[in-house]
Each structure stands twice: as structure tokens, then as C-alpha cells.
Design a protein around this motif. Structure first.
Motif, PDB file in Angstrom:
ATOM      1  N   VAL A 190       0.842  -1.199   0.000  1.00 42.31           N
ATOM      2  CA  VAL A 190       0.000   0.000   0.000  1.00 42.31           C
ATOM      3  C   VAL A 190       0.877   1.248   0.000  1.00 42.31           C
ATOM      4  O   VAL A 190       0.599   2.233  -0.696  1.00 42.31           O
ATOM      5  N   GLN A 191       1.982   1.230   0.754  1.00 40.10           N
ATOM      6  CA  GLN A 191       2.901   2.370   0.777  1.00 40.10           C
ATOM      7  C   GLN A 191       3.463   2.633  -0.616  1.00 40.10           C
ATOM      8  O   GLN A 191       3.488   3.774  -1.083  1.00 40.10           O
ATOM      9  N   ALA A 192       3.945   1.589  -1.277  1.00 42.53           N
ATOM     10  CA  ALA A 192       4.566   1.747  -2.590  1.00 42.53           C
ATOM     11  C   ALA A 192       3.566   2.294  -3.611  1.00 42.53           C
ATOM     12  O   ALA A 192       3.890   3.227  -4.364  1.00 42.53           O
ATOM     13  N   ILE A 209      -1.348   6.055   6.555  1.00 41.15           N
ATOM     14  CA  ILE A 209      -1.165   4.819   7.305  1.00 41.15           C
ATOM     15  C   ILE A 209      -1.900   3.721   6.548  1.00 41.15           C
ATOM     16  O   ILE A 209      -2.843   3.982   5.793  1.00 41.15           O
ATOM     17  N   SER A 210      -1.451   2.510   6.759  1.00 38.86           N
ATOM     18  CA  SER A 210      -2.047   1.357   6.100  1.00 38.86           C
ATOM     19  C   SER A 210      -2.273   0.273   7.150  1.00 38.86           C
ATOM     20  O   SER A 210      -1.383  -0.535   7.404  1.00 38.86           O
ATOM     21  N   PRO A 211      -3.439   0.256   7.770  1.00 39.58           N
ATOM     22  CA  PRO A 211      -3.721  -0.801   8.744  1.00 39.58           C
ATOM     23  C   PRO A 211      -4.342  -2.008   8.056  1.00 39.58           C
ATOM     24  O   PRO A 211      -4.987  -1.878   7.020  1.00 39.58           O
ATOM     25  N   GLY A 212      -4.129  -3.166   8.627  1.00 40.39           N
ATOM     26  CA  GLY A 212      -4.782  -4.345   8.080  1.00 40.39           C
ATOM     27  C   GLY A 212      -4.349  -5.629   8.748  1.00 40.39           C
ATOM     28  O   GLY A 212      -3.294  -5.697   9.383  1.00 40.39           O
ATOM     29  N   GLY A 268       3.103   3.166   8.367  1.00 37.03           N
ATOM     30  CA  GLY A 268       2.958   4.582   8.110  1.00 37.03           C
ATOM     31  C   GLY A 268       4.039   5.077   7.179  1.00 37.03           C
ATOM     32  O   GLY A 268       5.139   4.520   7.126  1.00 37.03           O
ATOM     33  N   LEU A 269       3.723   6.130   6.453  1.00 29.51           N
ATOM     34  CA  LEU A 269       4.671   6.737   5.517  1.00 29.51           C
ATOM     35  C   LEU A 269       4.417   8.237   5.480  1.00 29.51           C
ATOM     36  O   LEU A 269       3.269   8.673   5.342  1.00 29.51           O
ATOM     37  N   VAL A 270       5.472   9.010   5.642  1.00 29.38           N
ATOM     38  CA  VAL A 270       5.403  10.464   5.528  1.00 29.38           C
ATOM     39  C   VAL A 270       6.518  10.894   4.584  1.00 29.38           C
ATOM     40  O   VAL A 270       7.686  10.547   4.795  1.00 29.38           O
ATOM     41  N   LYS A 321      13.421   7.614  -5.671  1.00 30.20           N
ATOM     42  CA  LYS A 321      13.749   7.685  -7.100  1.00 30.20           C
ATOM     43  C   LYS A 321      12.969   6.648  -7.894  1.00 30.20           C
ATOM     44  O   LYS A 321      12.470   6.937  -8.988  1.00 30.20           O
ATOM     45  N   SER A 322      12.837   5.433  -7.347  1.00 27.01           N
ATOM     46  CA  SER A 322      12.093   4.372  -8.036  1.00 27.01           C
ATOM     47  C   SER A 322      10.629   4.734  -8.231  1.00 27.01           C
ATOM     48  O   SER A 322       9.984   4.269  -9.168  1.00 27.01           O
ATOM     49  N   ALA A 323      10.102   5.570  -7.329  1.00 28.83           N
ATOM     50  CA  ALA A 323       8.705   5.993  -7.425  1.00 28.83           C
ATOM     51  C   ALA A 323       8.551   7.285  -8.221  1.00 28.83           C
ATOM     52  O   ALA A 323       7.459   7.838  -8.297  1.00 28.83           O
TER      53      ALA A 323
END
Length: 153
Positions: free
Chosen positions: A16-18, A34-37, A58-60, A139-141
Motif C-alpha cells: 500500500v505504501q509503494a 497509514i495502512s492498517p490491516g 505509516g509513511l510520511v 527515485k524508483s517511485a
């Protein structure tokens, strides 16, 4: 944990972050998610492991994000999830997508009134890994790693 020969129950929430990082439009502002699961792993159940558990990632990503931002976020998260008296400690570690990387421990047990939580009724439990997002991930994203940085947990 295969449902069919081609379908596996989710083992992590990281994809989900990617996907979110690749799709985010930074002209609209920073990325905070955030990605809960529920996830499933081939682990033997014991006091600190389970074959099924809930994971929160989480990702910021923004300009001028620091390790201090990560630590402050994790302190707030730990107190919200585990209680207002909880402390965290960060231990150096290695994860391939963050640098520097840390293991995050949360204090447990009765309140001692000091930072020393070494009695038999107190201690630390590792709850997650975290770190600053590696520039190669950005960079990959398609994100300019010279302008943006961030943290993940």
C-alpha cells in the motif's frame, strides 16, 4: 495460508505504501498515510508472535523531514496505542528500504518513576521497525530525492 494455488492471504501491508507513493501528487501537498490491516505469517505462536495479527504501516514524505519527526510520531503512536506512561527506545537495525533504520521498543510494566525499567515487573518489548526512506525508494517511485525525504514505520 494459500486460499487457492494462486491466492495467498496478505503477509504485509507494505505494498500500500509503494502504490500510494507512486500515485501521490506532491503539488497537492505532502504524503502522510497509514495502512492498517490484518496479515498472516507462518510463525509459531508464542508470547510475541502470532500467525495472524494486525499491522499498521505509516509513511510520511515531504521536504525537510527528519529522524526527530519520526521519533516524535512514534512516541505519540506508542502512548496512544499502549498508554500514556509508555516510553520508546530506538535501536539501530537494518531494513533494505530505509537508512538509517531502527527497531522500536515500547516500555511495559508498572510505572517506576524513572527511566530505569529493569525490574522483573518492567521491561521493553519490540513492536516495530522504522527508518528514513532510502533515496533509491523515492527515485524508483519518480520522486525527486534531492527535494523530498521522509520516514516509514
Amino acid at each position: 495460508f494459500y486460499i487457492t494455488p494462486d491466492v495467498l492471504l496478505r503477509s504485509q501491508t507494505s505494498p500500500v505504501q509503494a502504490r500510494t507513493l507512486e500515485k501521490h501528487d506532491f503539488s497537492q501537498g505532502p504524503l502522510k498515510m497509514i495502512s492498517p490491516g490484518r496479515v498472516y505469517r507462518r510463525d509459531t505462536d508464542d508470547a510475541t508472535h502470532s500467525h495472524q495479527f494486525h499491522q499498521i504501516e505509516g509513511l510520511v514524505i515531504d521536504k525537510h523531514i527528519t529522524m526527530g519527526d519520526l521519533k516524535g510520531t512514534l512516541e505519540v503512536l506508542a502512548r496512544h496505542v499502549f498508554g500514556p506512561d509508555r516510553k520508546i527506545r530506538l535501536r539501530p537495525s537494518y531494513f533494505p528500504f530505509t537508512e538509517p533504520s531502527v527497531e522500536v521498543d515500547v516500555s511495559w510494566g508498572s510505572k517506576t518513576g524513572s527511566d530505569d525499567v529493569t525490574s522483573k515487573d518492567n521491561g521493553w518489548v519490540e513492536v516495530l521497525g522504522a527508518g528514513m526512506v532510502h533515496p533509491n525508494v523515492l527515485k524508483s517511485a519518480g520522486v525527486d530525492a534531492d527535494v523530498y525525504g521522509g520516514f516509514a514505520f
